[in-house]
Design an enzyme around this catalytic site. Structure first.
Site, PDB file in Angstrom:
ATOM      1  N   ASP A 204      -8.217  -7.600   9.438  1.00  0.00           N
ATOM      2  CA  ASP A 204      -7.686  -6.391   8.780  1.00  0.00           C
ATOM      3  C   ASP A 204      -7.690  -5.187   9.717  1.00  0.00           C
ATOM      4  O   ASP A 204      -7.032  -4.188   9.434  1.00  0.00           O
ATOM      5  CB  ASP A 204      -8.552  -6.018   7.568  1.00  0.00           C
ATOM      6  CG  ASP A 204      -8.495  -7.062   6.489  1.00  0.00           C
ATOM      7  OD1 ASP A 204      -7.387  -7.506   6.149  1.00  0.00           O
ATOM      8  OD2 ASP A 204      -9.572  -7.445   5.978  1.00  0.00           O
TER       9      ASP A 204
ATOM     10  N   ASP B 250       0.790  -1.249   0.000  1.00  0.00           N
ATOM     11  CA  ASP B 250       0.000   0.000   0.000  1.00  0.00           C
ATOM     12  C   ASP B 250       0.816   1.289   0.000  1.00  0.00           C
ATOM     13  O   ASP B 250       0.241   2.370  -0.114  1.00  0.00           O
ATOM     14  CB  ASP B 250      -0.945   0.100   1.218  1.00  0.00           C
ATOM     15  CG  ASP B 250      -2.091  -0.881   1.152  1.00  0.00           C
ATOM     16  OD1 ASP B 250      -2.225  -1.564   0.121  1.00  0.00           O
ATOM     17  OD2 ASP B 250      -2.851  -0.963   2.122  1.00  0.00           O
TER      18      ASP B 250
HETATM   19  C1  BGC Z   1      -1.314  -6.072  10.030  1.00  0.00           C
HETATM   20  C2  BGC Z   1      -0.098  -6.872  10.413  1.00  0.00           C
HETATM   21  C3  BGC Z   1      -0.314  -8.340  10.140  1.00  0.00           C
HETATM   22  C4  BGC Z   1      -0.764  -8.547   8.715  1.00  0.00           C
HETATM   23  C5  BGC Z   1      -1.083  -9.988   8.397  1.00  0.00           C
HETATM   24  C6  BGC Z   1      -1.711  -6.368   8.605  1.00  0.00           C
HETATM   25  O1  BGC Z   1      -2.912  -5.741   8.329  1.00  0.00           O
HETATM   26  O2  BGC Z   1      -1.059  -4.709  10.211  1.00  0.00           O
HETATM   27  O3  BGC Z   1       0.194  -6.688  11.775  1.00  0.00           O
HETATM   28  O4  BGC Z   1       0.856  -9.066  10.392  1.00  0.00           O
HETATM   29  O5  BGC Z   1      -1.895  -7.759   8.425  1.00  0.00           O
HETATM   30  O6  BGC Z   1      -2.232 -10.416   9.053  1.00  0.00           O
END
Ligand code: BGC
Length: 470
Positions: free
Chosen positions: A407, A183
């Site tokens: 998320d 992103d």
């Molecule tokens: C989070 C991370 C996480 C990743 C995978 C991201 O949205 O900020 O902390 O490791 O997703 O789940």
């Protein structure tokens, strides 16, 4: 053939430095620094002919929910535990690992154990910790701030230690794939000017921001067995051909051309990381088809964006990037972990309506109210299984976002004690409306925990709605 030419044209900066130092110290060290026995040869597509690393911590979450659930659904859940997912280095502390958990070396050691005889093994590592991270949202704001010396900390406390570990000859038999900063650069395309600009993104577009960070990461992740793929968002974000799409190609070209190895710093790009955009829209393949006197792309759901799905989008992007000067052997990855959109309501044929919006809404498999909805989407399912070379120009379908991990938190006022920078974004609140279109709901699941945390209700839904079915 191509792999040979690639390995001679790419500079392999870090390894080059190591061998230069060894040369200066004497020939016995040269032998020691030479490619160890069993080291992997550089290849064009690291996924081709390879097995892939299954993260045991993630698989354990899957297995324990499967056991608790039992029955047919439990068995379907259990079958998910066999698939490879990416390992996220989502903070400095993730490199060492939390107390009692796995750090980067632990994962690579476990990958060596999973490696089966002569078959190469890929391990996918997400590099995700830029200062001012997630600058247009709040769910995954990171620990570093540009205004608080964030770039120096990113380089010294985050990228340098990762570089040291990935460059360790002990791991040279692994094919290490990096997913660079989800992103980040796309946020600089759409969230620096205009109605969706944020202060954090503006700052991230300047000195000590994303461009500098991505270049530093690429410069320090050049190893013969490391394959770097930079995140380039998804079709619902940058598909518009007169604006976002060409601006994205330009920004990626400028950014990566400014890295030490220039356009040769990358093996390719990844689309749809942690997003829900389908790989194919089987019944909507022609954006210019006229329905009720209007082109399909002008439907409310597509907002004139002609890129409806990830496979054609990734291929178009690849062509544009090669035309802009990237090597013709770059390949694309697509994160298919949650873009399946199966379940009983999935359309099985194209609509016969002559009303454009009805036609699109009855034909599309992506049932989100708006394509900008990104948080814990209701109705989503696990997508295509991880696989190499699924289509021309696509190196692999991969599962970067581990299915079952949230998320973002659904309610305000809850602090994650281990990661206080994870915030509440209203796009994760099912009672709120979409940021880009106030008439649309967020479509987020209720009661979600913070980003990255295990979210059992979501995992169950993703398994039930998997497409292809599990
Ligand atoms: C989070 C991370 C996480 C990743 C995978 C991201 O949205 O900020 O902390 O490791 O997703 O789940």
């Amino acid at each position: 053939m191509r792999s040979t030419s690639r390995s001679t044209t790419r500079p392999w900066l870090r390894r080059g430095l190591a061998s230069a130092a060894a040369l200066a110290l004497g020939s016995s060290l040269v032998a020691a620094s030479a490619t160890p026995a069993g080291a992997e040869e550089r290849v064009d597509n690291p996924f081709a002919g390879a097995d892939a690393y299954v993260n045991p911590e993630w698989a354990e979450n899957v297995r324990s929910q499967a056991a608790e659930t039992g029955g047919a659904l439990g068995q379907q859940m259990e079958s998910v535990a066999q698939y490879p997912t990416a390992v996220w280095m989502d903070r400095i502390g993730a490199i060492e690992g939390p107390a009692g958990g796995m750090g980067l070396r632990d994962h690579l050691d476990a990958a060596l154990e999973q490696q089966d005889g002569g078959t190469p093994l890929t391990v996918t590592v997400v590099v995700y910790n830029l200062p001012n991270r997630d600058c247009a949202a709040l769910a995954s704001n990171g620990e570093l701030r540009i205004s608080e010396n964030g770039m120096q900390r990113y380089q010294q406390e985050y990228i340098d230690p990762i570089s040291e570990i990935l460059g360790d000859p002990a791991y040279s038999s692994l094919r290490i794939v990096t997913i660079v900063e989800p992103d980040s650069l796309p946020n600089l395309v759409t969230n620096v000017d205009g109605p969706h600009a944020t202060e954090d993104c503006r700052e991230a577009a300047g000195p000590g921001g994303y461009v500098e960070g991505v270049r530093y990461a690429l410069d320090n992740l050049q190893f013969e067995n490391v394959y770097n793929y930079v995140d380039i968002s998804h079709s619902g974000w940058i598909g518009w051909p007169d604006t976002n799409f060409p601006q994205t190609v330009r920004l990626f070209d400028d950014t990566i051309s400014g890295a030490a190895a220039g356009v040769n710093s990358v093996s390719g790009f990844i689309t749809n990381t942690a997003n829900y955009t389908p790989t194919e829209e089987p019944f909507l393949t022609n954006p210019d088809l006229q329905v009720g006197g209007q082109p399909v792309r002008s439907a409310q759901f597509y907002e004139w964006n002609p890129q409806f799905s990830e496979r054609p989008f990734a291929q178009a992007l690849r062509t544009a990037l090669v035309n802009a000067g990237f090597p013709s052997d770059i390949g694309m990855l697509i994160d298919t972990s949650r873009n399946g959109w199966g379940g009983p309501d999935r359309p099985t044929q194209v609509s016969t309506s002559t009303d454009l919006n009805t036609y699109v809404d009855e034909s599309r498999v992506d049932t989100r109210p708006h394509r900008g909805n990104w948080c814990n989407q209701d109705g989503a399912g696990i997508g295509e299984r991880p696989q190499a070379t699924p289509a021309a120009g696509i190196d692999a379908f991969v599962w970067v976002k581990p299915p079952g991990e949230s998320d973002g938190v659904a309610q305000d006022g809850i602090v994650d004690p281990d990661d206080p920078n994870k915030g509440f974004d209203r796009m994760c609140d099912p009672t709120h409306h979409n940021t880009w279109n106030p008439n649309m709901p967020t479509n987020a699941l209720p009661n979600a925990p913070h980003a990255g945390r295990w979210f059992p209700e979501q995992f169950e839904m993703l398994v039930e709605n998997a497409y292809p079915e599990l």
